[in-house]
Design a protein around this motif. Structure first.
Motif, PDB file in Angstrom:
ATOM      1  N   PRO A 333       0.849  -1.196   0.000  1.00  0.00           N
ATOM      2  CA  PRO A 333       0.000   0.000   0.000  1.00  0.00           C
ATOM      3  C   PRO A 333       0.885   1.248   0.000  1.00  0.00           C
ATOM      4  O   PRO A 333       1.962   1.250   0.593  1.00  0.00           O
ATOM      5  CB  PRO A 333      -0.776  -0.111   1.307  1.00  0.00           C
ATOM      6  CG  PRO A 333      -0.702  -1.537   1.692  1.00  0.00           C
ATOM      7  CD  PRO A 333       0.606  -2.029   1.168  1.00  0.00           C
ATOM      8  N   GLU A 334       0.424   2.305  -0.690  1.00  0.00           N
ATOM      9  CA  GLU A 334       1.277   3.492  -0.823  1.00  0.00           C
ATOM     10  C   GLU A 334       1.617   4.111   0.528  1.00  0.00           C
ATOM     11  O   GLU A 334       2.704   4.666   0.699  1.00  0.00           O
ATOM     12  CB  GLU A 334       0.615   4.524  -1.735  1.00  0.00           C
ATOM     13  CG  GLU A 334      -0.761   4.972  -1.295  1.00  0.00           C
ATOM     14  CD  GLU A 334      -1.391   5.915  -2.315  1.00  0.00           C
ATOM     15  OE1 GLU A 334      -2.302   5.456  -3.010  1.00  0.00           O
ATOM     16  OE2 GLU A 334      -0.954   7.053  -2.401  1.00  0.00           O
ATOM     17  N   GLU A 335       0.718   3.957   1.496  1.00  0.00           N
ATOM     18  CA  GLU A 335       0.987   4.535   2.823  1.00  0.00           C
ATOM     19  C   GLU A 335       2.220   3.877   3.457  1.00  0.00           C
ATOM     20  O   GLU A 335       3.028   4.549   4.087  1.00  0.00           O
ATOM     21  CB  GLU A 335      -0.209   4.337   3.764  1.00  0.00           C
ATOM     22  CG  GLU A 335      -1.501   5.026   3.336  1.00  0.00           C
ATOM     23  CD  GLU A 335      -2.381   4.140   2.470  1.00  0.00           C
ATOM     24  OE1 GLU A 335      -1.855   3.208   1.813  1.00  0.00           O
ATOM     25  OE2 GLU A 335      -3.601   4.384   2.429  1.00  0.00           O
ATOM     26  N   ILE A 336       2.344   2.561   3.268  1.00  0.00           N
ATOM     27  CA  ILE A 336       3.489   1.849   3.854  1.00  0.00           C
ATOM     28  C   ILE A 336       4.769   2.235   3.111  1.00  0.00           C
ATOM     29  O   ILE A 336       5.809   2.474   3.716  1.00  0.00           O
ATOM     30  CB  ILE A 336       3.266   0.315   3.802  1.00  0.00           C
ATOM     31  CG1 ILE A 336       2.083  -0.080   4.690  1.00  0.00           C
ATOM     32  CG2 ILE A 336       4.521  -0.439   4.246  1.00  0.00           C
ATOM     33  CD1 ILE A 336       1.758  -1.553   4.693  1.00  0.00           C
ATOM     34  N   LEU A 337       4.665   2.333   1.790  1.00  0.00           N
ATOM     35  CA  LEU A 337       5.833   2.702   0.986  1.00  0.00           C
ATOM     36  C   LEU A 337       6.326   4.097   1.390  1.00  0.00           C
ATOM     37  O   LEU A 337       7.529   4.333   1.521  1.00  0.00           O
ATOM     38  CB  LEU A 337       5.462   2.662  -0.500  1.00  0.00           C
ATOM     39  CG  LEU A 337       6.613   2.703  -1.496  1.00  0.00           C
ATOM     40  CD1 LEU A 337       7.574   1.554  -1.301  1.00  0.00           C
ATOM     41  CD2 LEU A 337       6.084   2.683  -2.926  1.00  0.00           C
ATOM     42  N   ASP A 338       5.395   5.011   1.618  1.00  0.00           N
ATOM     43  CA  ASP A 338       5.757   6.389   1.972  1.00  0.00           C
ATOM     44  C   ASP A 338       6.510   6.472   3.295  1.00  0.00           C
ATOM     45  O   ASP A 338       7.384   7.319   3.455  1.00  0.00           O
ATOM     46  CB  ASP A 338       4.494   7.262   2.054  1.00  0.00           C
ATOM     47  CG  ASP A 338       3.968   7.583   0.672  1.00  0.00           C
ATOM     48  OD1 ASP A 338       4.705   7.328  -0.304  1.00  0.00           O
ATOM     49  OD2 ASP A 338       2.822   8.050   0.560  1.00  0.00           O
ATOM     50  N   GLU A 339       6.138   5.613   4.225  1.00  0.00           N
ATOM     51  CA  GLU A 339       6.771   5.718   5.549  1.00  0.00           C
ATOM     52  C   GLU A 339       8.017   4.844   5.674  1.00  0.00           C
ATOM     53  O   GLU A 339       8.627   4.765   6.723  1.00  0.00           O
ATOM     54  CB  GLU A 339       5.763   5.377   6.647  1.00  0.00           C
ATOM     55  CG  GLU A 339       5.322   3.935   6.650  1.00  0.00           C
ATOM     56  CD  GLU A 339       4.317   3.613   7.740  1.00  0.00           C
ATOM     57  OE1 GLU A 339       4.354   2.474   8.229  1.00  0.00           O
ATOM     58  OE2 GLU A 339       3.513   4.497   8.068  1.00  0.00           O
ATOM     59  N   SER A 340       8.384   4.169   4.572  1.00  0.00           N
ATOM     60  CA  SER A 340       9.557   3.291   4.629  1.00  0.00           C
ATOM     61  C   SER A 340      10.768   3.988   4.002  1.00  0.00           C
ATOM     62  O   SER A 340      10.642   5.053   3.400  1.00  0.00           O
ATOM     63  CB  SER A 340       9.275   2.000   3.876  1.00  0.00           C
ATOM     64  OG  SER A 340       9.344   2.253   2.489  1.00  0.00           O
ATOM     65  N   ASN A 341      11.933   3.336   4.117  1.00  0.00           N
ATOM     66  CA  ASN A 341      13.128   3.890   3.462  1.00  0.00           C
ATOM     67  C   ASN A 341      13.271   3.355   2.037  1.00  0.00           C
ATOM     68  O   ASN A 341      14.282   3.579   1.382  1.00  0.00           O
ATOM     69  CB  ASN A 341      14.385   3.572   4.285  1.00  0.00           C
ATOM     70  CG  ASN A 341      14.563   2.063   4.441  1.00  0.00           C
ATOM     71  OD1 ASN A 341      13.796   1.272   3.894  1.00  0.00           O
ATOM     72  ND2 ASN A 341      15.576   1.659   5.186  1.00  0.00           N
ATOM     73  N   ARG A 342      12.286   2.621   1.562  1.00  0.00           N
ATOM     74  CA  ARG A 342      12.203   2.101   0.189  1.00  0.00           C
ATOM     75  C   ARG A 342      13.261   1.030  -0.123  1.00  0.00           C
ATOM     76  O   ARG A 342      13.445   0.660  -1.271  1.00  0.00           O
ATOM     77  CB  ARG A 342      12.304   3.240  -0.841  1.00  0.00           C
ATOM     78  CG  ARG A 342      11.088   4.133  -0.820  1.00  0.00           C
ATOM     79  CD  ARG A 342      11.179   5.250  -1.820  1.00  0.00           C
ATOM     80  NE  ARG A 342       9.859   5.874  -1.953  1.00  0.00           N
ATOM     81  CZ  ARG A 342       9.007   5.615  -2.932  1.00  0.00           C
ATOM     82  NH1 ARG A 342       9.338   4.785  -3.880  1.00  0.00           N
ATOM     83  NH2 ARG A 342       7.817   6.197  -2.964  1.00  0.00           N
ATOM     84  N   ILE A 343      13.956   0.577   0.900  1.00  0.00           N
ATOM     85  CA  ILE A 343      14.935  -0.499   0.663  1.00  0.00           C
ATOM     86  C   ILE A 343      14.265  -1.833   0.988  1.00  0.00           C
ATOM     87  O   ILE A 343      13.810  -2.059   2.113  1.00  0.00           O
ATOM     88  CB  ILE A 343      16.201  -0.329   1.543  1.00  0.00           C
ATOM     89  CG1 ILE A 343      16.868   1.023   1.281  1.00  0.00           C
ATOM     90  CG2 ILE A 343      17.193  -1.481   1.309  1.00  0.00           C
ATOM     91  CD1 ILE A 343      17.447   1.202  -0.107  1.00  0.00           C
TER      92      ILE A 343
END
Lengths: 448, 119
Positions: A333-343
């Motif tokens: 979900p985009e919300e999880i992607l936004d709050e992650s470091n994308r690694i």
């Protein structure tokens, strides 16, 4: 006293399987069950067939308090799994209460409204301990789906990402309307429940691995794109939740560099075209990959990775590649992607790892419960494919964790969701569990 | 339901699955205890069945010596799964080569267990 009874039957005819399960489970319970969870495999196909079967269960049991759905395989504590049949769990107890189940159709398009129905159930329930249980439609990629997504690769989508996010949203909405797409809408349900103070719940997505049709049941109703759910509550029973996945074998990391926010579509990985780089990292030559998947419109390469989320720790998600697409579809979900470091990090799943993680999940969920009364497990259908005919062993591990004679049911899902101690968990290729039972008895704690 | 009907019903269940073409219960000497086929079957399928019948004794010997519960062969356009039912019988499921073998092996195992209850 037994709170729940379970059973699994298999037959080529849904009517024979239903007749047998009524005989085995409902016949075993003394009187009318308070509530039932019913799970069928998707091979019976026709909605009408499921409607007749559910109506028969309602008629024979004398209750409409039923929720359920279709899953590639179903299993219960007292029988081995089947991919052609049904499982039923029937509850009857003065110590356990259920709210009349609710449903909300078109939940893919408006998950918040679906969540509001569940919130209402939680608010109406005044018992000391409570938890929720809900099922949603799962991911579904019919042959046209990948073709429909091709415009996400267009130069316009790459160059004008900000603007195209809106178009991506429309495509996603359209996919949702047609009944296909990923299950990220379920994360919105979890968030809504959290906002309203829900501390614990368990959820899963129905799925057909042939990507033809999946159904959800509530009372006598059979839906195709609905959320169905209820709440369990008690003043005497405690509810324990847990989730996990096989974390034993981790390999390379990669960066999800750029993607379209609203459609879970990744354009670049490690700043290179997503599909090309994805195959490169997992060491699959492009010609081999194309030979394997090009000829079949709906087949795709599916790989498990994890993403470090600040809120939820390491979250597993699935990446889907298809030769038609230059990008990669990811179930984050985009919300999880936004709050992650994308690694992200690849995780290889093994049969042994799957069994061990099932044990860990059941053990952790039953922690603090002295005397488990029943268990309910949502287990990813990808784990089912990894385990194959060793799936039975996985359920034996759950039995080992809960104790012999504790009834439980395992549903093999297309997405697993939980809220555990006020934290949302939206995951793939994982197992989520709910164990109900008697905690430390008050007498034991009295000091004279 | 008597045991013959019961066994046949389990075999019919298997052939009712989309990707399964035939299901047979073999004795390890190659004799067929019972069988079920899809209504339309090809010569290629018949040749594969012939191969199963001719080789079931060798397969069962291999399974016994290796303590194997299940073996899978890919032959022409088909996939053949042999599952041990008891000391003297094997359940043989013939599916299309594109069948989901993980799901199919779950059901074959279940059917082998149910059939063993009839024997």
């Amino acid at each position: 006293m037994q709170i729940a009874t379970t059973g699994t039957t298999s037959h080529r005819s849904i009517h024979a399987a239903t007749k047998q399960i009524i005989n085995d489970v409902i016949g075993d319970i003394n009187g009318t069950p308070d509530f039932m969870i019913v799970a069928y495999t998707p091979n019976y196909r026709e909605k009408e067939e499921y409607e007749k079967a559910i109506a028969k269960i309602c008629e024979e049991s004398g209750t409409q308090n039923i929720i359920g759905g279709t899953f590639p395989a179903v299993a219960t504590s007292n029988d081995i799994p089947t991919t052609q049949g049904c499982s039923l769990m029937a509850f009857k107890s003065s110590e356990l209460s259920f709210q009349p189940p609710v449903s909300y159709s078109n939940v893919r398009l408006n998950p918040i409204k679906g969540a509001e129905k569940l919130v209402k159930l939680f608010k109406e329930d005044k018992k000391k301990n409570k938890t929720g249980f809900f099922l949603t439609p799962g991911p579904n990629f019919p042959p046209d789906a990948f073709n429909d997504m091709k415009m996400l690769d267009s130069i316009f989508a790459h160059k004008f990402r900000g603007m195209f996010n809106l178009v991506g949203k429309l495509i996603n909405r359209n996919m949702g309307k047609n009944g296909y797409g990923v299950t990220s809408f379920a994360y919105k349900i979890l968030k809504k429940l959290l906002e309203n103070g829900v501390s614990n719940t368990l959820g899963g997505a129905t799925i057909d691995l042939d990507m033809l049709s999946c159904y959800q049941f509530q009372g006598e109703n059979v839906f195709q794109n609905a959320m169905v759910g209820t709440t369990f509550s008690s003043d005497k029973l405690d509810f324990g939740h847990s989730w996990t996945f096989d974390k034993s074998q981790r390999s390379k990391t990669f960066e999800i560099s750029k993607g379209l926010k609203s459609s879970s579509y990744v354009h670049t990985i490690n700043n290179k075209p997503a599909q090309e780089e994805f195959l490169n990292i997992i060491d699959i030559p492009k010609d081999l990959y194309e030979e394997a998947f090009k000829g079949v419109a709906y087949a795709s390469l599916l790989y498990l990775s994890t993403l470090m989320s600040e809120d939820q720790g390491n979250l597993p998600f699935v990446s889907v590649c298809h030769p038609i697409l230059e990008g990669v579809i990811s179930t984050i979900p985009e919300e999880i992607l936004d709050e992650s470091n994308r690694i992200a990090e690849f995780c290889t799943q093994s049969g042994i790892g799957v069994q061990k993680s099932a044990y860990q999940c059941a053990k952790a969920a039953s922690q603090g419960i002295n005397n488990p009364a029943f268990g309910l497990f949502i287990n990813c259908s990808n784990r089912l494919l990894i385990a194959g005919d060793k799936t039975e062993e996985e359920n034996k591990m759950i039995e080992e964790a809960l104790g012999a004679d504790v009834p439980f049911m395992t549903l093999y899902s297309g997405g697993e969701f939980s809220i555990i101690n006020h934290k949302p968990i939206y995951a793939a290729v994982s197992v989520h569990g709910l164990v109900a039972g008697y905690g430390h008895s008050p007498q034991k704690n009295v000091v004279f | 339901m008597n045991s013959k009907q019961g066994i046949l019903s389990e075999l019919h269940d298997l052939t009712h699955l989309d990707e399964v073409e035939a299901a047979m219960l073999f004795r390890i000497d190659g004799n067929v205890v019972d069988s079920s086929f899809k209504e339309e079957y090809s010569h290629k399928l018949l040749r594969t069945i012939q191969w199963c019948k001719a080789n079931v004794d060798k397969v069962s010997l291999e399974m016994k010596s290796g303590n194997l519960k299940k073996v899978t062969y890919e032959l022409n356009e088909f996939c053949v799964i042999f599952y041990v039912v008891n000391n003297i019988t094997l359940l043989t499921t013939i599916s299309s080569k594109n069948a989901n073998l993980s799901l199919l092996s779950i059901e074959s195992k279940r059917k082998a267990l149910l059939i063993s209850n009839y024997l």
